[in-house]
Motif scaffolding. Structure first.
Motif, mmCIF file in Angstrom:
data_model
loop_
_atom_site.group_PDB
_atom_site.id
_atom_site.type_symbol
_atom_site.label_atom_id
_atom_site.label_comp_id
_atom_site.label_asym_id
_atom_site.label_seq_id
_atom_site.Cartn_x
_atom_site.Cartn_y
_atom_site.Cartn_z
ATOM 1 N N THR A 183 1.028 11.594 3.272
ATOM 2 C CA THR A 183 0.478 10.905 4.447
ATOM 3 C C THR A 183 1.303 11.198 5.687
ATOM 4 O O THR A 183 0.754 11.443 6.766
ATOM 5 N N GLN A 184 2.616 11.226 5.543
ATOM 6 C CA GLN A 184 3.466 11.559 6.675
ATOM 7 C C GLN A 184 3.217 12.994 7.152
ATOM 8 O O GLN A 184 3.163 13.258 8.356
ATOM 9 N N LEU A 185 3.063 13.906 6.203
ATOM 10 C CA LEU A 185 2.762 15.291 6.559
ATOM 11 C C LEU A 185 1.405 15.404 7.240
ATOM 12 O O LEU A 185 1.239 16.182 8.191
ATOM 13 N N LEU A 186 0.448 14.611 6.793
ATOM 14 C CA LEU A 186 -0.858 14.575 7.447
ATOM 15 C C LEU A 186 -0.730 14.085 8.887
ATOM 16 O O LEU A 186 -1.337 14.651 9.803
ATOM 17 N N PHE A 187 0.070 13.041 9.112
ATOM 18 C CA PHE A 187 0.335 12.557 10.467
ATOM 19 C C PHE A 187 0.957 13.662 11.326
ATOM 20 O O PHE A 187 0.553 13.885 12.469
ATOM 21 N N LEU A 188 1.942 14.356 10.771
ATOM 22 C CA LEU A 188 2.630 15.399 11.536
ATOM 23 C C LEU A 188 1.701 16.558 11.875
ATOM 24 O O LEU A 188 1.679 17.040 13.013
ATOM 25 N N TYR B 196 0.856 -1.199 0.000
ATOM 26 C CA TYR B 196 0.000 0.000 0.000
ATOM 27 C C TYR B 196 0.885 1.240 0.000
ATOM 28 O O TYR B 196 1.419 1.647 1.023
ATOM 29 N N LEU B 197 1.027 1.837 -1.156
ATOM 30 C CA LEU B 197 1.927 2.981 -1.302
ATOM 31 C C LEU B 197 1.362 4.255 -0.674
ATOM 32 O O LEU B 197 2.094 5.215 -0.463
ATOM 33 N N PHE B 198 0.064 4.251 -0.374
ATOM 34 C CA PHE B 198 -0.541 5.423 0.248
ATOM 35 C C PHE B 198 0.145 5.744 1.580
ATOM 36 O O PHE B 198 0.383 6.899 1.897
ATOM 37 N N TRP B 199 0.470 4.717 2.367
ATOM 38 C CA TRP B 199 1.082 4.923 3.681
ATOM 39 C C TRP B 199 2.534 5.363 3.585
ATOM 40 O O TRP B 199 3.094 5.880 4.549
ATOM 41 N N GLN B 200 3.149 5.169 2.430
ATOM 42 C CA GLN B 200 4.558 5.521 2.257
ATOM 43 C C GLN B 200 4.755 6.920 1.681
ATOM 44 O O GLN B 200 5.878 7.396 1.596
ATOM 45 N N SER B 201 3.690 7.573 1.307
ATOM 46 C CA SER B 201 3.829 8.868 0.646
ATOM 47 C C SER B 201 4.165 9.980 1.642
ATOM 48 O O SER B 201 3.853 9.909 2.825
ATOM 49 N N ALA B 202 4.810 11.003 1.127
ATOM 50 C CA ALA B 202 5.164 12.159 1.957
ATOM 51 C C ALA B 202 3.912 12.904 2.402
ATOM 52 O O ALA B 202 3.882 13.490 3.487
#
Length: 120
Positions: free
Chosen positions: A81-86, A73-79
């Motif tokens: 998604t990480q920015l959304l987490f942050l 699942y490449l969605f979880w690896q995208s920048a």
């Protein structure tokens, strides 16, 4: 990106803790036993930065879990998604201690000369 956020959060929390310790030492040396005007702000920063640090570790753990369990699942690896987490981590952690400010939950502990929540 998530690890950098954890390091940055730890660094800022360390600076805030050091400044609170220096303030406490200064009040001890001058024998000041009354609350100053910035006590509530220092208490708010302390609790919100601690929450940011804990939630940044949670975001890292979730990301690593997704990388191991669902590597396709490449969605979880995208920048993005990480920015959304942050962003969600910082927003939640900065909003979380606001009720303590308006309800008088952050008090000045004369014995330790620090601002803290009553249940500590």
């Amino acid at each position: 990106m998530l690890v950098t956020n954890s390091y940055l959060t730890g660094f800022v929390l360390g600076i805030e803790t050091l400044s609170m310790g220096l303030f406490t030492l200064q009040n001890d040396l001058k024998q000041i036993e009354y609350q100053d005007s910035l006590c509530i702000i220092r208490g708010y920063l302390s609790y919100s930065l601690c929450a940011v640090e804990n939630y940044s570790f949670l975001a890292e753990a979730l990301y690593r879990y997704m990388m191991v369990v669902y590597p396709n699942y490449l969605f979880w690896q995208s920048a993005r998604t990480q920015l959304l987490f942050l962003c969600s981590t910082w927003i939640f952690a900065l909003i979380f201690p606001v009720p303590f400010i308006f309800t008088g939950g952050i008090i000045y502990n004369v014995d330790n000369q620090i601002c803290q929540l009553p249940f500590q």
